[in-house]
Design a protein around this motif. Structure first.
Motif, PDB file in Angstrom:
ATOM      1  N   ALA A  88       0.776  -1.242   0.130  1.00 53.31           N
ATOM      2  CA  ALA A  88       0.099  -0.184   0.038  1.00 53.31           C
ATOM      3  C   ALA A  88       0.769   1.172  -0.043  1.00 53.31           C
ATOM      4  O   ALA A  88       1.762   1.228   0.933  1.00 53.31           O
ATOM      5  N   ALA A  89       0.594   2.066  -1.270  1.00 51.13           N
ATOM      6  CA  ALA A  89       1.426   3.447  -1.101  1.00 51.13           C
ATOM      7  C   ALA A  89       0.550   4.313  -0.262  1.00 51.13           C
ATOM      8  O   ALA A  89      -0.408   4.053  -0.019  1.00 51.13           O
ATOM      9  N   TRP A  90       1.633   5.131   0.373  1.00 50.27           N
ATOM     10  CA  TRP A  90       0.979   6.199   1.240  1.00 50.27           C
ATOM     11  C   TRP A  90      -0.021   7.123  -0.097  1.00 50.27           C
ATOM     12  O   TRP A  90      -1.124   7.555   0.483  1.00 50.27           O
ATOM     13  N   ILE A  91       0.617   7.529  -1.065  1.00 48.83           N
ATOM     14  CA  ILE A  91      -0.239   8.170  -1.938  1.00 48.83           C
ATOM     15  C   ILE A  91      -0.535   7.304  -3.447  1.00 48.83           C
ATOM     16  O   ILE A  91       0.561   6.897  -4.095  1.00 48.83           O
ATOM     17  N   THR A  92      -1.694   7.254  -3.752  1.00 46.04           N
ATOM     18  CA  THR A  92      -1.969   6.592  -4.986  1.00 46.04           C
ATOM     19  C   THR A  92      -2.496   7.684  -5.929  1.00 46.04           C
ATOM     20  O   THR A  92      -3.099   8.750  -5.622  1.00 46.04           O
ATOM     21  N   LEU A  93      -2.798   7.300  -7.170  1.00 47.07           N
ATOM     22  CA  LEU A  93      -3.416   8.098  -8.209  1.00 47.07           C
ATOM     23  C   LEU A  93      -4.747   8.485  -8.007  1.00 47.07           C
ATOM     24  O   LEU A  93      -5.058   9.660  -7.876  1.00 47.07           O
ATOM     25  N   PRO A  94      -5.595   7.540  -7.284  1.00 47.79           N
ATOM     26  CA  PRO A  94      -6.859   8.073  -6.957  1.00 47.79           C
ATOM     27  C   PRO A  94      -7.005   9.172  -5.893  1.00 47.79           C
ATOM     28  O   PRO A  94      -7.723  10.061  -6.035  1.00 47.79           O
ATOM     29  N   MET A  95      -5.999   9.160  -5.076  1.00 43.14           N
ATOM     30  CA  MET A  95      -5.971  10.122  -4.136  1.00 43.14           C
ATOM     31  C   MET A  95      -5.727  11.450  -4.647  1.00 43.14           C
ATOM     32  O   MET A  95      -6.539  12.567  -4.456  1.00 43.14           O
ATOM     33  N   ILE A  96      -4.706  11.472  -5.538  1.00 43.20           N
ATOM     34  CA  ILE A  96      -4.567  12.802  -6.204  1.00 43.20           C
ATOM     35  C   ILE A  96      -5.552  13.358  -7.076  1.00 43.20           C
ATOM     36  O   ILE A  96      -5.932  14.489  -7.153  1.00 43.20           O
ATOM     37  N   VAL A  97      -6.129  12.357  -7.796  1.00 46.77           N
ATOM     38  CA  VAL A  97      -7.389  12.826  -8.585  1.00 46.77           C
ATOM     39  C   VAL A  97      -8.590  13.461  -7.515  1.00 46.77           C
ATOM     40  O   VAL A  97      -9.032  14.400  -7.689  1.00 46.77           O
TER      41      VAL A  97
ATOM     42  N   PHE B 154     -17.885   3.680   6.716  1.00 49.66           N
ATOM     43  CA  PHE B 154     -19.122   2.454   6.722  1.00 49.66           C
ATOM     44  C   PHE B 154     -18.553   1.455   5.837  1.00 49.66           C
ATOM     45  O   PHE B 154     -18.760   0.149   6.068  1.00 49.66           O
ATOM     46  N   ASN B 155     -17.692   1.780   4.649  1.00 50.93           N
ATOM     47  CA  ASN B 155     -17.451   0.620   3.614  1.00 50.93           C
ATOM     48  C   ASN B 155     -16.323  -0.403   4.195  1.00 50.93           C
ATOM     49  O   ASN B 155     -16.276  -1.390   4.002  1.00 50.93           O
ATOM     50  N   LEU B 156     -15.686   0.077   5.368  1.00 51.24           N
ATOM     51  CA  LEU B 156     -14.672  -0.488   6.002  1.00 51.24           C
ATOM     52  C   LEU B 156     -15.475  -1.903   6.513  1.00 51.24           C
ATOM     53  O   LEU B 156     -15.045  -2.915   6.547  1.00 51.24           O
TER      54      LEU B 156
ATOM     55  N   ARG C 134      -4.442   3.074   3.830  1.00 51.97           N
ATOM     56  CA  ARG C 134      -3.258   2.330   4.591  1.00 51.97           C
ATOM     57  C   ARG C 134      -3.782   1.288   5.478  1.00 51.97           C
ATOM     58  O   ARG C 134      -3.392   0.092   5.355  1.00 51.97           O
ATOM     59  N   LEU C 135      -5.095   1.457   6.081  1.00 55.80           N
ATOM     60  CA  LEU C 135      -5.579   0.468   7.072  1.00 55.80           C
ATOM     61  C   LEU C 135      -6.206  -0.797   6.240  1.00 55.80           C
ATOM     62  O   LEU C 135      -5.964  -1.975   6.515  1.00 55.80           O
ATOM     63  N   ALA C 136      -7.005  -0.268   5.307  1.00 56.47           N
ATOM     64  CA  ALA C 136      -7.502  -1.505   4.362  1.00 56.47           C
ATOM     65  C   ALA C 136      -6.518  -2.297   3.902  1.00 56.47           C
ATOM     66  O   ALA C 136      -6.865  -3.567   3.528  1.00 56.47           O
ATOM     67  N   ASN C 137      -5.390  -1.879   3.430  1.00 59.57           N
ATOM     68  CA  ASN C 137      -4.391  -2.950   3.105  1.00 59.57           C
ATOM     69  C   ASN C 137      -3.184  -3.140   3.696  1.00 59.57           C
ATOM     70  O   ASN C 137      -2.251  -3.593   3.448  1.00 59.57           O
ATOM     71  N   SER C 138      -3.484  -3.217   5.099  1.00 62.67           N
ATOM     72  CA  SER C 138      -2.684  -3.465   6.194  1.00 62.67           C
ATOM     73  C   SER C 138      -3.101  -4.998   6.258  1.00 62.67           C
ATOM     74  O   SER C 138      -3.894  -5.318   5.839  1.00 62.67           O
ATOM     75  N   PRO C 139      -2.122  -5.700   7.305  1.00 63.37           N
ATOM     76  CA  PRO C 139      -2.574  -6.915   7.560  1.00 63.37           C
ATOM     77  C   PRO C 139      -4.031  -7.044   8.372  1.00 63.37           C
ATOM     78  O   PRO C 139      -4.768  -7.963   8.085  1.00 63.37           O
ATOM     79  N   PHE C 140      -4.290  -6.011   8.834  1.00 70.28           N
ATOM     80  CA  PHE C 140      -5.521  -5.812   9.713  1.00 70.28           C
ATOM     81  C   PHE C 140      -6.780  -5.695   8.585  1.00 70.28           C
ATOM     82  O   PHE C 140      -7.539  -6.620   8.818  1.00 70.28           O
TER      83      PHE C 140
ATOM     84  N   PHE D 280     -12.219   0.288  -2.843  1.00 75.83           N
ATOM     85  CA  PHE D 280     -12.260   1.153  -1.769  1.00 75.83           C
ATOM     86  C   PHE D 280     -12.919   2.472  -2.075  1.00 75.83           C
ATOM     87  O   PHE D 280     -13.370   3.167  -1.139  1.00 75.83           O
ATOM     88  N   TRP D 281     -12.611   2.760  -3.303  1.00 79.03           N
ATOM     89  CA  TRP D 281     -12.896   4.145  -3.948  1.00 79.03           C
ATOM     90  C   TRP D 281     -14.490   4.139  -4.166  1.00 79.03           C
ATOM     91  O   TRP D 281     -15.081   5.289  -4.501  1.00 79.03           O
ATOM     92  N   GLY D 282     -15.181   3.035  -4.210  1.00 79.61           N
ATOM     93  CA  GLY D 282     -16.564   2.881  -4.642  1.00 79.61           C
ATOM     94  C   GLY D 282     -17.587   3.858  -4.050  1.00 79.61           C
ATOM     95  O   GLY D 282     -18.301   4.499  -4.564  1.00 79.61           O
ATOM     96  N   PRO D 283     -17.392   3.753  -2.629  1.00 79.67           N
ATOM     97  CA  PRO D 283     -18.419   4.903  -1.917  1.00 79.67           C
ATOM     98  C   PRO D 283     -18.188   6.251  -2.411  1.00 79.67           C
ATOM     99  O   PRO D 283     -19.286   6.984  -2.423  1.00 79.67           O
TER     100      PRO D 283
END
Lengths: 341, 306
Positions: A12-21, A56-58, A190-196, A272-275
């Motif tokens: 999991a990168a800290w910053i991804t393209l969807p975040m920049i968008v 909510f989506n988590l 970050r959380l969604a892509n962590s071991p958790f 993740f970005w669906g919501p």
């Protein structure tokens, strides 16, 4: 049909393209909205509901736990923010903290009760608890103002050390909400892509197996419920600021169902970005369809039914399908775009 | 000291009314394992269709409407009692057709689809019948009050309670004493085997859903004079129905009946001391029961838990 688990695990990168968008779109929103004939306040509403929906989506998409009473925590956040301003101090940070903590405590208590349940019983109990909170908000007249709501909630200024920014203007409040939204998005990703996050997905796929592998499943279910309630509380505090009041309305079954509908239409089950897409779609549908016809909710409901029947993977799943069917382009620029979904 | 007896009587009649509402719901859950959140909307539809039948509807103003309104109100009420549920049953069948793509998927999808359907039906009702509160015109014979033990009771309430006893008994006899009932129950337990024996499962499901929806509509026609008719009556009613199903144990016929009586009693007795909090008692009952028995009073393990 694709699902979240079909998306390969990747660092999991800290910053991804969807975040920049997302950040770019948020920055531009105050100019975009008037350009298409909409109003500034809508931006705040969308930002608030995106925070709510991402949290909510988590629970809903990642862990496969279906809460139909999540509006309660949004409402608790809003009331806690308002009561803090009225009774303790006019303070932004204090109010936010109070909202997150109050919703977190309520979520932790309910989560402790829910986390040993499965399947439909889980969903049914969330409705039961959601209704209890709604009912309390209606009946505890002296605290919540009953059906009339809690009125006259101030918008305290934002203080960061020596700096102070007034949030009385809708534009300023929008940017504040947008900054919080980006924080929630980055940390949530970050959380969604962590071991958790991986354990959460394992629970969704097969709870029994996750337990046999050795995870104390109920702890994870409890933690994610509490976390999503806290994020709902955060969204609720912003809602209290935006409306300068808090109503029991958001805690009703109807409104709790709305966030489920938004997340599903957007594609929260697969992305993740669906919501984010779902929230934007809902508000655009409300304002555009609502401008055309009084019965826009009828049409939105029909769209939702069609989605559940034919395309439960939602808008994000449809985009994902499109990008996969397209032949791979030689440029590197398109590769992260698929990562988005 | 409050005299509890009238509150207990009120609670028991209320419980019987709840049982009538939950009857179709429990049938659909038991046989098809679909939590039908649109059950309340079918309830509302049945009542609105009855309203149109009793009041002459779109024909009021035409010669046919004038002739219709000259019929005795008792006859029009009986016709409404038949036509309202029948039309609600047809709407239920339409909903079942929409549900077909969700079979074999997690039960969430059925829940979501019926939630959407509830929203759509509510909006349709606003569109067709308007947003205001209305009420069914009742025939004089059942719309009065009587004195019992120094207390005034409404005749209609007792008529409705008696009606639900008859309906519960009829559904039970149908499920237990007829061959169609046996097939329906078998379909709930082992759909593969039922199909292998040559029964058309698709048709069976359509019929069960239509029957459950007609029961919802029937409950609507009987119940609405007590609760009033407004577009969101469906949402107001689906919540108690659904708590009752969960308290009783999903899919259990007698569980639902017992739970309905318990909820009615709890609400009646709470109403004696703190009327504003009566609704709260059913949620507390839900939590108390599920705290001790995670599948409700008479529930068994089912596919809905996966």
């Amino acid at each position: 049909m694709i699902s979240l688990s079909d998306i390969p695990a990747r660092p999991a990168a800290w910053i991804t393209l969807p975040m920049i968008v997302l950040a770019t779109v948020l920055l531009a929103t105050p100019w975009l909205l008037p350009a298409v004939g909409l109003y500034q306040y809508l931006g705040i509403e969308i930002a608030i509901w995106i925070i709510f929906a991402l949290g909510f989506n988590l629970l809903f998409g990642y862990t496969g736990l279906h809460s139909f009473g999540h509006g309660a925590y949004l409402g608790i956040g809003a009331y806690a923010f308002g009561l803090f301003q009225h009774n303790i101090a006019v303070s932004l940070w204090g109010g936010l903290l109070a909202a997150v903590l109050a919703a977190g405590v309520a979520g932790a208590l309910v989560g402790a009760f829910l986390s040993h349940r499965r399947g439909i019983y889980y969903a049914l109990l969330t409705i039961g608890f959601g209704q209890i909170f709604w009912f309390l908000a209606m009946k505890l007249h002296r605290v919540t103002g009953g059906e009339d709501g809690l009125l006259g909630i101030p918008r305290p200024p934002l203080t960061l050390g020596p700096w102070q920014v007034a949030l009385t203007d809708n534009l300023a409040l929008f940017y504040f909400a947008a900054v919080l939204l980006m924080l929630v998005a980055v940390l949530g990703w970050r959380l969604a892509n962590s071991p958790f996050g991986r354990v959460l997905q394992a629970i969704r796929q097969n709870e029994t197996r996750a337990r046999f592998v050795g995870y104390e499943v109920w702890r994870f279910k409890w933690a994610v419920f509490t976390l999503s309630a806290m994020l709902a509380g955060l969204a609720g505090s912003l809602l209290a600021m935006a409306q300068q009041s808090a109503y029991p309305d958001v805690m009703s079954l109807h409104q709790s169902g709305l966030v489920v509908m938004m997340v599903l239409v957007g594609g929260g089950l697969v992305s993740f970005w669906g919501p984010v897409l779902g929230v934007v779609f809902y508000f655009v549908a409300r304002d555009v369809l609502g401008g055309l016809t009084e019965t826009w909710l009828l049409w939105y409901g029909l769209i939702f039914m069609a989605m559940v029947m034919l395309r439960p993977e939602g808008l994000a799943g449809m985009l994902h399908g499109l990008s996969r069917r397209r032949p791979p382009l030689p440029t590197a620029a398109t590769a992260p775009a698929t990562e988005a979904v | 000291m409050i005299d509890l007896l009238p509150h207990i009587i009120n609670g028991l009649t209320l419980g019987l009314l709840f049982a009538l509402i939950a009857l179709g719901f429990t049938l659909i859950v038991g046989v098809m394992e679909v939590i039908n959140l649109a059950h309340g909307s079918l309830f509302a539809l049945g009542a609105y269709f009855a309203l149109t039948v009793i009041g002459g509807g779109w024909f009021s103003g035409t010669p046919f409407g004038a002739w219709w309104l000259s019929l005795p109100p008792g006859l029009r009420y009986v016709l409404a009692l038949a036509i309202g549920p029948a039309l609600a049953g047809l709407c239920g069948m339409l909903l079942e057709l929409c549900l077909r793509p969700t079979y074999g998927k997690p039960p969430l999808y059925g829940l979501l689809l019926t939630f959407g359907a509830a929203l759509v039906v509510e909006e349709l009702i606003r569109l067709v019948w308007g947003t205001g509160e209305q009420n069914l015109a009742l025939p004089q014979a059942i719309n009065s009050a009587f004195l019992l033990n120094g207390m005034i009771f409404s005749t209609y309430r007792f008529f409705a309670a008696g009606f639900s006893i008859v309906a519960i008994a009829a559904v039970w006899l149908f499920l237990e004493r007829t061959s169609t009932g046996a097939v329906i129950k078998a379909g709930a337990h082992d759909s593969e085997m039922v199909r292998a024996l040559g029964y058309d499962l698709a048709k069976l499901r359509l019929l069960v859903f239509g029957f459950g929806a007609a029961l919802a509509g029937l409950a609507g026609v009987v119940m609405v004079p007590i609760w009033g008719l407004r577009p969101h009556v469906g949402v107001d009613i689906v919540i108690p129905a659904f708590l009752i199903i969960v308290i009783g144990g999903v899919g259990s016929f007698w569980g639902a009946v017992i739970a309905a009586l318990l909820v009615g009693l709890a609400m009646g007795i709470t109403g004696a001391y703190a009327a504003a909090w009566a609704t709260m008692s059913m949620y507390l009952l839900l939590i108390a029961v599920l705290g001790f028995r995670s599948r409700g009073l008479l529930g068994r393990k089912s596919a809905l838990e996966n």
